[in-house]
Design an enzyme around this catalytic site. Structure first.
Site, PDB file in Angstrom:
ATOM      1  CD  GLU A 108      84.283  -9.544  46.307  1.00 48.41           C
ATOM      2  OE1 GLU A 108      83.260  -9.881  45.673  1.00 48.41           O
ATOM      3  OE2 GLU A 108      84.681  -8.364  46.373  1.00 48.41           O
ATOM      4  NE  ARG A 131      80.763 -13.287  40.632  1.00 44.66           N
ATOM      5  CZ  ARG A 131      81.210 -12.215  40.023  1.00 44.66           C
ATOM      6  NH1 ARG A 131      81.777 -12.321  38.825  1.00 44.66           N
ATOM      7  NH2 ARG A 131      81.126 -11.019  40.582  1.00 44.66           N
ATOM      8  CB  THR A 178      78.689 -13.623  44.457  1.00 54.93           C
ATOM      9  OG1 THR A 178      79.777 -13.152  43.648  1.00 54.93           O
ATOM     10  CG2 THR A 178      77.461 -13.711  43.563  1.00 54.93           C
ATOM     11  CE  LYS A 206      80.544  -5.437  44.348  1.00 57.48           C
ATOM     12  NZ  LYS A 206      80.467  -6.919  44.335  1.00 57.48           N
TER      13      LYS A 206
END
Length: 218
Positions: A49, A53, A77, A137
């Site tokens: 992943e 960011r 994100t 998650k």
């Protein structure tokens, strides 16, 4: 006939079962993406992943998708419909969000990219279950209550399987992986900033091998 959301959930489950850990990667230099991903795959950690960011994230995802055999590259994100589409166009094969919003879930319904949405409360998990999500998650895992909270959900929410992420280390990962409702954990310890900056791919491969050896329920 399998519904679109169920088909995507099956894809997410397959990804979660690839290895005990999904590395959560913050990458500042896209040139590091390919050797880093190759080191992780060589160590037995194929699902990766890369978080949105940094400005280098999408370029890194494109490079891994195009050049690293055996990598299951995902994007983290994810906050908006635009993020989903950008990730899909970059070659990501799954998406991860820290939480949920009605707009993001609506966008995910219309996007072929499978989503692993985040939940921190039983109410959020129930809402996602109503929308067809059985794989979630749990974030932020340690601050939100850790293994004790997640374990307490196993009986009232037996349909849901989790990837806890947030504050987890090699030492604490086993506490989560021992839970019956956990398929894998997410962690940033496999790709620390200092090893990425120095290009120490052998060290990252070693961290991946340690993570790949963690035990989890069948």
């Amino acid at each position: 006939m399998t519904s679109p959301i169920e088909h995507k959930q099956q894809q997410i489950e397959t990804t979660m079962r690839l290895a005990p850990v999904i590395p959560v990667v913050v990458i500042d230099d896209a040139r590091h993406a390919v050797p880093m991903a190759r080191a992780l795959v060589a160590g037995g950690i194929p699902a990766i992943e890369v978080t949105l960011r940094t400005p280098a994230a999408l370029e890194a995802i494109r490079a891994i998708a195009a050049e690293v055999e055996g990598a299951m590259i995902g994007v983290g994100t994810v906050l908006t419909a635009r993020d989903l589409q950008a990730a899909l166009q970059a070659g990501a094969r799954f998406a991860v969000s820290p939480g949920i919003s009605p707009r993001l879930l609506d966008a995910a319904d219309d996007c072929e990219l499978p989503l692993l949405p985040g939940a921190a409360t039983a109410s959020e998990a129930m809402h996602l279950l109503e929308r067809g999500y059985r794989h979630l998650k749990f974030f932020p895992a340690v601050p939100a209550g850790g293994p004790k909270l997640l374990g307490a959900w196993a009986s009232p929410l037996p349909q849901i399987r989790f990837c806890p992420t947030g504050g987890i280390s090699l030492a604490s990962a086993s506490d989560f992986l021992a839970l019956p409702n956990v398929l894998c954990v997410g962690g940033s310890w496999l790709t620390p900033a200092n090893l990425l900056a120095s290009g120490d791919w052998a060290a990252i491969e070693l961290l991946a091998r340690e993570a790949a050896e963690l035990r989890r329920p069948v």
